[in-house]
Design an enzyme around this catalytic site. Structure first.
Site, PDB file in Angstrom:
ATOM      1  CE1 TYR A  40      -3.681  -2.455   0.505  1.00  0.00           C
ATOM      2  CE2 TYR A  40      -4.668  -0.326   0.947  1.00  0.00           C
ATOM      3  CZ  TYR A  40      -4.793  -1.661   0.636  1.00  0.00           C
ATOM      4  OH  TYR A  40      -6.043  -2.198   0.460  1.00  0.00           O
ATOM      5  CE  LYS A  90       2.447 -18.433   1.999  1.00  0.00           C
ATOM      6  NZ  LYS A  90       1.703 -19.598   2.509  1.00  0.00           N
ATOM      7  CG  ASP A 124      -1.411 -19.857   3.426  1.00  0.00           C
ATOM      8  OD1 ASP A 124      -0.858 -19.497   4.491  1.00  0.00           O
ATOM      9  OD2 ASP A 124      -0.870 -20.647   2.632  1.00  0.00           O
ATOM     10  CG  ASP A 162      -7.785  -3.665   2.572  1.00  0.00           C
ATOM     11  OD1 ASP A 162      -8.622  -2.922   3.095  1.00  0.00           O
ATOM     12  OD2 ASP A 162      -7.824  -3.984   1.364  1.00  0.00           O
TER      13      ASP A 162
END
Ligand code: ATP
Length: 360
Positions: A124, A191, A224, A248
């Protein structure tokens, strides 16, 4: 007046939910002086700018703002007015509580968690190179020289910076929030095995910082896996600490868990300023029809009251919302009712006043 607050109604359903929240907060009677300023398409018409300087000045003056959703029209040069505001005021931490509310039927009735999202870095940050541009070509060349990376000629590129300093402050913020709000456990989503130098850095920095808070539990989950656990066993989570993009996405997932976007409030907090806003966007499909659920905006106002030190009034507004939802008679169409935005606000305001005047 005890508190000056900049009110930015915003676009789409923004003015409707802002008027609703104002009604309720005025009923809470803590002496708010509203400084109304515009941003988004409303400001574009009057000022020729999406984020006029006078709006920014008002927020800097009052330090606290309550803001409706803002749409960023395509082709105006701005990527996102909301992102620009968060970066411009260095509002590095977003807080988004998702709590099962009375009278709202949901699959997992004991959800009560808070998303703490880093607000200024990650994908972002706005570092982008358009497909086919000379800058993208130069960057491709540089990447080939630096590391032998071959990017396709028709690739657009977005850069994901995550820094130690940016991570440290959000981690500390999350722990301080947990302590101040009686939360027991922080789960970091990442991740790291795949994005070792961005998510990996976030995770390692967070691990180091977490050692300063032995009283708060700590857990690490790959993003995930986190989505799957949130869908099946969301009540296991307390505070979720997430980099910008995951924050988000997971915020909207959590909104879905507790009954929809119309219910989830939010706060964007920095060292100097705080801007309170619902998680939802401007919902153009229902704008101007009096159908928008004002509860997300009203609860954002309750978070603002807490920030202003008006703890009792904040609890009062939260209680009034619970009461109206529990009775189930007055609710907007997203919750299966047929009441208008203002009818909900008026009922919540009535409950706020009733609670204030009831003997304790
Ligand atoms: P953004 O990109 O700014 O997040 P969006 O259009 O993707 O905006 P939202 O505007 O947040 O997403 O909302 C998606 C849909 O959810 C809306 O079109 C609307 O139908 C519903 N919605 C959002 N907020 C509310 C609300 N307060 N009350 C009722 N429905 C809502």
């Amino acid at each position: 007046m005890a508190h000056r607050v900049t009110l930015i109604p915003g676009d789409g359903i923004g003015p409707e939910v802002a008027a609703a929240a104002r009604l309720v907060l005025d009923a809470a009677d803590v002496g708010i002086e509203w400084i109304e300023r515009h941003a988004g398409t409303a400001a574009l018409d009057d000022h020729g700018e999406l984020m006029p300087e006078e709006t920014l000045r008002a927020i800097r003056d009052s330090r606290v703002a309550l803001k409706g959703p803002i749409t960023t029209p395509v082709g105006t040069g701005f990527r996102s007015v909301n992102v620009a505001l968060r970066q411009g005021l260095d509002l590095f931490g977003a807080v988004r509580p998702a709590r099962a509310l009375p009278g709202v039927p949901i699959r997992h009735p004991s959800v009560d968690l808070v998303v703490v999202r880093e607000n200024t870095e990650d994908l972002y940050a706005g570092i982008e190179f358009e497909r086919g541009s000379s800058e993208a070509a130069a960057l491709r060349e540089e990447l080939r020289t630096l590391g032998g990376y071959e990017l396709r000629e028709d690739a657009g590129i977005t850069v994901k910076p995550i820094s130690v300093s940016g991570t440290r402050r959000i981690v500390r913020f999350a722990f301080e929030y947990a302590r101040a709000n009686g939360r027991k456990q922080i789960t970091v989503g990442h991740k790291a095995p795949v994005m070792r130098y961005s998510d990996g850095l976030f995770l390692r920095t967070a691990q180091q910082e977490s050692r300063a808070y032995p009283d708060i539990g700590w857990d690490e989950v790959q993003i995930d896996h986190l989505t799957s656990r949130l869908a099946s066993r969301p009540a296991e989570f307390d505070v979720l600490l997430l980099p910008n993009l995951y924050g988000d996405i997971i915020s909207d997932l959590c909104a879905g868990l507790v009954g929809g976007l119309g219910l989830i409030p939010g706060a964007n907090i920095g060292w100097e300023y705080a801007v309170f806003e619902p998680v939802h966007g401007s919902a153009p499909d229902i704008a101007g029809q009096g159908k928008a659920n004002p509860i997300a905006m009203i609860l954002s106002g309750a978070m603002m009251l807490r920030h202003l030190g008006q703890q009792t009034a904040a609890e009062n507004v939260g209680w009034a919302v619970d009461e109206v939802l529990a009775r189930g008679e007055i609710r907007t169409p997203d919750l299966g009712g047929s009441s208008t935005t203002m009818q909900v606000a008026e009922e919540v305001a009535t409950q706020v006043t009733a609670w204030e005047h009831s003997p304790s």
